[in-house]
Write a protein that holds these residues in place. Structure first.
Motif, short mmCIF file in Angstrom:
data_model
loop_
_atom_site.label_atom_id
_atom_site.label_comp_id
_atom_site.label_asym_id
_atom_site.label_seq_id
_atom_site.Cartn_x
_atom_site.Cartn_y
_atom_site.Cartn_z
N ARG A 1 0.82 -1.22 0.00
CA ARG A 1 0.00 0.00 0.00
C ARG A 1 0.85 1.27 0.00
N LEU A 2 2.16 1.09 -0.07
CA LEU A 2 3.06 2.25 -0.07
C LEU A 2 2.77 3.20 -1.24
N CYS A 3 2.37 2.58 -2.37
CA CYS A 3 2.19 3.39 -3.59
C CYS A 3 0.76 3.93 -3.73
N ARG A 4 -0.03 3.81 -2.66
CA ARG A 4 -1.48 4.11 -2.79
C ARG A 4 -1.79 5.60 -2.97
N ASN A 5 -0.80 6.48 -2.65
CA ASN A 5 -1.14 7.91 -2.57
C ASN A 5 -1.22 8.66 -3.90
N TRP A 6 -0.76 8.00 -4.98
CA TRP A 6 -0.81 8.68 -6.28
C TRP A 6 -0.99 7.62 -7.35
#
Ligand SMILES: NC(=O)c1ccc[n+]([C@@H]2O[C@H](COP(=O)([O-])OP(=O)(O)OC[C@H]3O[C@@H](n4cnc5c(N)ncnc54)[C@H](OP(=O)(O)O)[C@@H]3O)[C@@H](O)[C@H]2O)c1
Length: 377
Positions: A266-271
């Motif tokens: 979920r590290l890449c969830r922000n963009w």
């Protein structure tokens, strides 16, 4: 002669056809395989190395207690599952302990070994509260894995007026560790989750000599999320150097671990472009179970007994970047860290006393005068 060619046309069409359909079929096969990998993780042992489970197969952690930040998701959750399956008590420091409790109990077999603590790393107040709770409840912690992180956020300031990525990934976890230092076991191991991206920070000489708040907690006009992330990870490596130095006289050790790149968590969830990139890269990168292997190796392997202050990747010792190896910078970042915390009234850790440091003849060579002067101040 022409008749001869005409006679061959159907044959030719037939062969082109076969070739064409074979190629399309193969491509469809590859695509199908690719899509099936996108859906689930595959542990390609030959390419990406062992899983955390394999690393710990002969290790019994029954009397050990491990604190993990961000233990409810991705690599942190896998480490929690793996350690608790080896009978280690895991203290899960999570932003939402209720949700984390549900996730962890679904995933971990030995759920009675899990204890949850609430922490919001974007708030120094919350870090202080969480560390007090841990100090009240626990008498000894053997392993600490500073795992939590954010990536790809738009520029935001925390309630402590610091850039969020810097505070969450580095500063708050520094404070948490220093607050609970007194209950670390004499042979405790600390693992700082690092990233190869720490290599992409370039600071000129003047900046290296005296880093400032604006260099680590980026103002809006200098901010990109990658830059902020890289800087936070560089600070983590310097934190390792500082801790190793601080614990020179003790049996405690500290390592940095790079879990692998483009691991779909979920590290890449922000963009969404990051989400897309990580999804595309998933078939070519480590599974989460494999990504957990290096930090778990650093945290538990008997092979590392007596070692400290080392950066690991693929369960092997690796050189950190030149900037990350600069010990002078480690101490300047330490000064800056204490200043930032002091300004916010939360500097807790006692600086090392000069006489403790110079008692070691070999450290005399490692120090330049500036560092010694700074430590005594
Ligand atoms: N994935 C990769 O490709 C990769 C590559 C190199 C290094 N790493 C490092 O590996 C570590 C684990 O990352 P991951 O990939 O497993 O990512 P992840 O699934 O997003 O896990 C990050 C964890 O940090 C927690 N967290 C974020 N902000 C927080 C806050 N303000 N307070 C408390 N907890 C907070 C998250 O909690 P919530 O669920 O509440 O948000 C989550 O549990 C990180 O240090 C990352 O930098 C990852």
């Amino acid at each position: 002669m022409f008749r001869c060619y005409f006679r061959r046309i159907p044959q030719l069409i037939n062969s082109v056809d076969k070739h064409f359909f074979n190629t399309v079929a193969k491509k469809a096969n590859i695509l199908e395989n690719y899509l099936s990998v996108l859906g689930k993780s595959v542990d390609y042992v030959g390419i990406h190395g062992p899983t955390a489970e394999e690393i710990t197969k002969d290790i019994n952690l029954s009397n050990k207690t491990c604190l993990i930040t961000g233990a409810n998701s991705g690599i942190g959750l896998e480490m929690t599952r793996c350690l608790s399956s080896r009978d280690c008590t895991v203290l899960m420091a999570c932003r939402n302990p209720y949700a984390a409790n549900i996730v962890a109990r679904n995933v971990c077999g030995n759920s009675h070994l899990l204890k949850l603590y609430e922490i919001n790393l974007a708030s120094l107040r919350s870090v202080k509260k969480c560390s007090n709770e841990i100090l009240n409840d626990q008498s000894k912690i053997d392993i600490v894995i500073l795992n939590a992180a954010v990536f790809g956020l738009p520029w935001t300031l925390t309630e402590d007026h610091l850039e969020t990525t810097f505070q969450v990934n580095y500063l708050s976890q520094y404070l948490l560790l220093m607050n609970i230092e007194k209950i670390l076991a004499p042979d405790a191991r600390v693992v700082i989750m690092s990233s190869e991206s720490h290599r992409h920070v370039s600071w000129d000489f003047t900046h290296q000599l005296s880093p400032t708040e604006e260099m680590v907690s980026l103002p809006k006009h200098e901010y990109t999320s990658i830059r902020a992330y890289n800087i936070s990870k560089l600070c983590g490596v310097h934190f390792m150097h500082y801790l190793a130095y601080r614990w020179l006289k003790s049996g405690k050790s500290v390592f940095c671990a790079h879990p692998g790149s483009f691991i779909k968590t979920r590290l890449c969830r922000n963009w969404w472009p990051y989400e897309a990139l990580y999804t595309i890269m998933k078939p070519f990168s480590k599974s989460i179970a494999q990504a957990a292997s290096t930090p778990i190796y650093c945290a538990t392997s008997p092979e590392l007994k007596g070692l400290s202050d080392a950066y690991y990747k693929d369960c092997k010792r690796n050189e950190e970047s030149e900037l990350a190896q600069n010990l002078h910078l480690s101490f300047r970042i330490y000064d800056l860290t204490r200043e930032l915390l002091h300004d916010r009234n939360v500097a807790k850790d006692e600086p090392i006393r000069l006489e403790e440091v110079v008692a070691f003849p070999e450290t005399k060579h490692a120090l330049d005068e500036g560092m010694v002067a700074n430590l005594s101040g």
